[in-house]
Design a protein around this motif. Structure first.
Motif, mmCIF file in Angstrom:
data_model
loop_
_atom_site.group_PDB
_atom_site.id
_atom_site.type_symbol
_atom_site.label_atom_id
_atom_site.label_comp_id
_atom_site.label_asym_id
_atom_site.label_seq_id
_atom_site.Cartn_x
_atom_site.Cartn_y
_atom_site.Cartn_z
ATOM 1 N N LEU A 229 0.826 -1.211 0.000
ATOM 2 C CA LEU A 229 0.000 0.000 0.000
ATOM 3 C C LEU A 229 0.855 1.252 0.000
ATOM 4 C CD1 LEU A 229 -2.982 -0.774 2.383
ATOM 5 C CD2 LEU A 229 -2.973 -0.589 -0.083
ATOM 6 N N VAL A 230 1.972 1.230 0.716
ATOM 7 C CA VAL A 230 2.869 2.390 0.708
ATOM 8 C C VAL A 230 3.324 2.679 -0.716
ATOM 9 C CG1 VAL A 230 5.118 3.248 1.455
ATOM 10 C CG2 VAL A 230 3.649 2.044 3.079
ATOM 11 N N VAL A 231 3.675 1.623 -1.442
ATOM 12 C CA VAL A 231 4.097 1.787 -2.838
ATOM 13 C C VAL A 231 2.971 2.394 -3.667
ATOM 14 C CG1 VAL A 231 4.826 0.566 -4.924
ATOM 15 C CG2 VAL A 231 5.744 -0.105 -2.704
ATOM 16 N N THR A 232 1.751 1.849 -3.500
ATOM 17 C CA THR A 232 0.611 2.338 -4.280
ATOM 18 C C THR A 232 0.295 3.789 -3.962
ATOM 19 O OG1 THR A 232 -0.310 0.112 -4.310
ATOM 20 C CG2 THR A 232 -1.802 1.913 -4.857
ATOM 21 N N PHE A 233 0.288 4.134 -2.682
ATOM 22 C CA PHE A 233 -0.055 5.493 -2.266
ATOM 23 C C PHE A 233 0.966 6.499 -2.798
ATOM 24 C CE2 PHE A 233 -3.182 3.443 -0.104
ATOM 25 C CZ PHE A 233 -3.769 4.103 0.969
ATOM 26 N N PRO A 492 2.640 6.507 7.170
ATOM 27 C CA PRO A 492 1.848 6.091 8.334
ATOM 28 C C PRO A 492 0.408 5.712 8.008
ATOM 29 C CG PRO A 492 2.220 8.461 8.382
ATOM 30 C CD PRO A 492 3.101 7.910 7.303
ATOM 31 N N PHE A 493 -0.153 6.292 6.958
ATOM 32 C CA PHE A 493 -1.546 5.968 6.645
ATOM 33 C C PHE A 493 -1.721 4.511 6.230
ATOM 34 C CE2 PHE A 493 -5.475 7.013 3.933
ATOM 35 C CZ PHE A 493 -6.316 6.748 5.006
ATOM 36 N N GLY A 530 6.813 8.343 12.592
ATOM 37 C CA GLY A 530 6.648 9.748 12.930
ATOM 38 C C GLY A 530 7.963 10.417 13.278
ATOM 39 N N VAL A 531 8.788 9.745 14.076
ATOM 40 C CA VAL A 531 10.095 10.296 14.440
ATOM 41 C C VAL A 531 10.986 10.425 13.200
ATOM 42 C CG1 VAL A 531 12.219 9.839 15.732
ATOM 43 C CG2 VAL A 531 9.981 9.480 16.818
ATOM 44 N N PHE A 532 10.916 9.425 12.320
ATOM 45 C CA PHE A 532 11.689 9.490 11.077
ATOM 46 C C PHE A 532 11.295 10.713 10.254
ATOM 47 C CE2 PHE A 532 11.817 8.577 6.502
ATOM 48 C CZ PHE A 532 13.178 8.382 6.325
ATOM 49 N N ASN A 533 9.999 10.971 10.134
ATOM 50 C CA ASN A 533 9.536 12.133 9.370
ATOM 51 C C ASN A 533 9.958 13.440 10.032
ATOM 52 O OD1 ASN A 533 8.328 10.611 7.374
ATOM 53 N ND2 ASN A 533 6.299 10.656 8.313
ATOM 54 N N VAL A 534 9.926 13.477 11.361
ATOM 55 C CA VAL A 534 10.377 14.673 12.083
ATOM 56 C C VAL A 534 11.838 14.969 11.768
ATOM 57 C CG1 VAL A 534 10.885 15.629 14.365
ATOM 58 C CG2 VAL A 534 8.713 14.476 13.964
ATOM 59 N N ILE A 535 12.667 13.943 11.872
ATOM 60 C CA ILE A 535 14.109 14.116 11.617
ATOM 61 C C ILE A 535 14.353 14.506 10.165
ATOM 62 C CG2 ILE A 535 16.334 12.921 11.559
ATOM 63 C CD1 ILE A 535 15.334 11.199 13.883
ATOM 64 N N LEU A 536 13.637 13.861 9.247
ATOM 65 C CA LEU A 536 13.838 14.127 7.823
ATOM 66 C C LEU A 536 13.528 15.577 7.477
ATOM 67 C CD1 LEU A 536 14.452 12.840 5.011
ATOM 68 C CD2 LEU A 536 11.972 12.514 4.794
ATOM 69 N N GLN A 569 4.667 15.868 12.846
ATOM 70 C CA GLN A 569 4.708 14.594 12.127
ATOM 71 C C GLN A 569 4.448 13.404 13.055
ATOM 72 O OE1 GLN A 569 5.010 14.049 8.702
ATOM 73 N NE2 GLN A 569 4.647 16.257 8.737
ATOM 74 N N LEU A 570 4.972 13.457 14.272
ATOM 75 C CA LEU A 570 4.734 12.376 15.224
ATOM 76 C C LEU A 570 3.256 12.313 15.577
ATOM 77 C CD1 LEU A 570 5.722 10.148 17.071
ATOM 78 C CD2 LEU A 570 6.258 11.888 18.791
ATOM 79 N N PHE A 571 2.637 13.463 15.835
ATOM 80 C CA PHE A 571 1.204 13.497 16.130
ATOM 81 C C PHE A 571 0.397 12.983 14.938
ATOM 82 C CE2 PHE A 571 2.344 17.379 18.881
ATOM 83 C CZ PHE A 571 2.651 16.564 19.951
ATOM 84 N N ASP A 572 0.855 13.363 13.737
ATOM 85 C CA ASP A 572 0.162 12.956 12.520
ATOM 86 C C ASP A 572 0.152 11.434 12.384
ATOM 87 O OD1 ASP A 572 -1.291 13.518 10.277
ATOM 88 O OD2 ASP A 572 0.399 14.169 9.056
#
Length: 659
Positions: A229-233, A492-493, A530-536, A569-572
């Motif tokens: 699904l990640v690939v598709t999204f 995350p979705f 979420g932490v990965f997205n925050v750092i990125l 991002q973590l909250f998201d």
């Protein structure tokens, strides 16, 4: 290219790879409106029209042994009866506002295909083996190296033996294992006997409370469900990103105009197509479940014609969009370019409507991988067309909407080729005039979906409109920020969808402890993402904007606001995970109310108050969003913490009994 909203997923399930989606069949809802529509269609069927396929002897034996809700006794806890089906999943999206409201669970119809029954049996066997209640699939070696022993302890899905389990014989040792082909008297075991034995073994283990799971199993399941699904999204959302990349380097006015045009197209067109097409999630799935496969194609035809009729008023709005936007947006040049974009986009509207309907047609048959394959071709082609038209042929801004319109029309063509040459033709019986009648039930089912999708688009697209009142630079920066936050959400979705799937399956199988373990693993996964997205976003905040534009003012503004987007991002990720778990528990209405309150009652006033009242401008607009996401994650997390999981299992049993 625009994409659908992010949070309108129903209950999903199953295995996963790119070739075969983990969501191998559609969620079936026994809606009275859908039943009325199907009854009308069946009444109009002539005698020579296609009849439902007669089940094979193996199907009959499976049907008699893997009992489905409405046909099973109160003590049956087969995984087959726990599967929850998705409405639709093959898309990316922007931001979530309102979670889908569940239909009456007491009226849910569960129709399992042969493939799904096999999947449920495999899942039951695997759990029995992991709990040492069935012989291992492969003989275990008596000697292990230190490395293999360490690997087994860390990654093995088997539960460690405790106490009396060391000496306890498996429940199945008195009977043949799943690999046995002969009975004690030398006769071959029949398929029916084999499945009956498996059911007795599974139900005895569940009744004895012996079925547990491990974090390793749940982590692997979560990965297997979510990775395709990640690939598709990401592929689908790349259709949007390609246009923004191509146009952004022309100038900030053009970049802002793309964002403004996308917002208008979302609210006045794409949201209508997507929202109304949600009725096919019920109509096509129930037609397929009834065994009248030709009705699946009929429902799709009916929706295509309906959406094409609506394309006329949508096209009129898009054709005169420049005049409408000039009354709303202070920057006239942005309104002019956005209007030009939308006029060209009219060409692709019929194709997009056809693709949305065709996507549901495929999903009703469990062919979710079809959309992935289509996007694997369409996404790179769309990026190439944007580069070719905007830069190579020097068409400039006008090249982007042409690329989008061409891609919109190619999507249904690619999907047709998949149906014709690969799979899906069994539900198509050709064009029929009956598709021009019996629209009433379809429209009744479609309107709630339309309202939900429109509400989701409005919640965040309105921020784009608000940014245009600050300056052209702010509108361009808003376009980049909304694209980035939507792109990071495409990880995350899907994980939340996988968590919803797994929890719903385990709850339906009355495995309370296993469902709790799965939920905990999902929370850990969401936190890591979420932490990965925050750092990125934090570390690359000065570099990412340069991918979208050469304008230094826009780059500086995005870099200034991006830390706020990174902070939530973590909250998201946690909010998405909570929404998924609530769907798995059958409590998605809780998520709907929480999202509605936080986004419309809290986020919007704070965003406008800080942006225009305190003159925080773009930082203020995103501050309200960050606070709302934090509140959503906290409120839904608290609800899940206080949830009585055993009560959720009891409610699932009551629904099955009511069925």
């Amino acid at each position: 290219m625009t994409t659908p909203p992010r949070a309108i997923i129903s209950q999903p399930n199953r295995q996963g790879s790119i070739g075969r989606s983990p969501f191998s069949s559609s969620y079936l809802s026994a809606s009275p409106i859908a039943q009325e529509s199907i009854a009308r269609d069946l009444a109009e069927c002539s005698d020579d029209e296609e009849e439902p396929d007669s089940p094979s002897s193996e199907d009959e034996s499976e049907a008699s042994t893997i009992r489905e809700p409405g046909h099973q006794d109160a003590t049956s806890h087969s995984m087959a009866s726990s599967y929850r089906r998705p409405s639709f999943v093959a898309f990316g999206g922007t931001r979530p506002a309102i979670a889908g409201v569940a239909q009456n669970p007491a009226s849910e119809a569960h129709w399992l295909t042969k493939k799904e029954k096999k999947q449920s049996r495999n899942e039951e066997r695997s759990l029995l083996r992991d709990n040492h209640l069935a012989p291992p699939k492969h003989p275990e070696s008596s000697e292990r190296s230190a490395f293999s022993e360490l690997y087994r302890r860390i990654f093995s899905t088997k539960r460690p033996k405790e106490g009396d389990e060391e000496t306890q014989a498996p429940l199945s040792t008195a009977e043949p294992s799943e690999t046995s082909t002969l009975l004690d008297n030398g006769t071959r075991e029949s398929s029916r006997t084999h499945h009956e034995r498996l059911n007795r073994q599974w139900e005895a283990a569940v009744a004895a409370g012996k079925i547990k799971t491990t974090w390793q199993r749940e982590a692997k399941t979560l990965w297997r469900y979510s990775s395709p699904l990640v690939v598709t999204f990401i592929l689908q959302y790349s259709l949007t990103v390609a246009s923004i990349f191509a146009v952004g380097h022309i100038g900030p006015i053009e970049l802002g105009a793309v964002s403004l045009a996308s917002m208008t197209a979302n609210i006045s067109g794409y949201a209508i197509y997507q929202g109304l097409a949600t009725s096919l999630d019920t109509l096509c799935a129930q037609a397929y479940g009834s065994g009248r496969k030709h009705l699946v194609g009929l429902q799709m035809q009916r929706m295509i014609y309906f959406l094409w009729v609506l394309t006329i008023p949508i096209g009129i709005i898009w054709f005169f969009a420049e005049k409408i936007l000039e009354l709303i947006v202070p920057e006239k040049r942005s309104a002019e370019l956005a209007g030009l974009y939308l006029r060209i986009l009219i060409i692709g509207a019929p194709g997009y409507a056809c693709f949305e309907s065709g996507k549901r047609f495929m999903q009703a048959q469990g062919l979710f991988s079809a959309t992935t394959y289509v996007l694997l071709v369409a996404a790179p082609l769309n990026a190439f067309l944007n580069w070719l038209l905007v830069w190579h042929f020097d068409l400039g801004f006008i090249g982007a909407p042409i690329a989008v319109a061409v891609t919109d029309n190619l999507l249904p063509v690619f999907l047709f080729l998949y149906v014709y040459f690969i799979d899906g033709r069994q539900c198509w019986s050709g064009f029929t005039k009956r598709a021009l009648k019996n629209w009433g039930p379809m429209v009744k089912l479609a309107l709630p979906g339309l309202l939900m999708v429109e509400a989701e688009f409005l919640a965040f697209e309105i921020l784009t409109l608000a940014s245009s009142y600050i300056s052209t630079t702010h509108l361009a920066a808003q376009s980049i920020l909304s694209t980035l936050t939507a792109l990071t959400f495409q990880i995350p979705f899907p994980i939340s969808i996988a968590a919803s799937t797994r929890v719903a399956n385990l709850i339906g199988a009355t495995l309370t402890d296993a469902a709790k373990t799965s939920a905990k693993v999902a929370f850990v996964a969401a936190t890591i993402v979420g932490v990965f997205n925050v750092i990125l976003l934090s570390t690359l905040r000065s570099y990412i904007p340069q991918l979208f534009t050469n304008d230094q003012d826009v780059i500086d503004l995005v870099a200034k606001v991006l830390p706020i987007c990174a902070a939530f991002q973590l909250f998201d990720a946690l909010a998405a995970n909570c929404n998924g778990l609530l769907r798995g528990l059958g409590q998605q209405e809780i998520g709907g109310y929480v999202n509605l309150f936080c986004y419309y009652v809290i986020a919007m006033p704070i965003s406008f108050g800080t942006a225009f009242g305190l003159h925080w401008e773009l930082e203020g607009l995103w501050t309200g969003v960050a606070i709302a996401l934090g509140l959503v994650a906290a409120a839904e997390g608290f609800f899940l913490y206080k949830t009585n999981w055993q009560q959720a299992v009891d409610d699932a049993q009551d629904r099955n009994a009511a069925g």
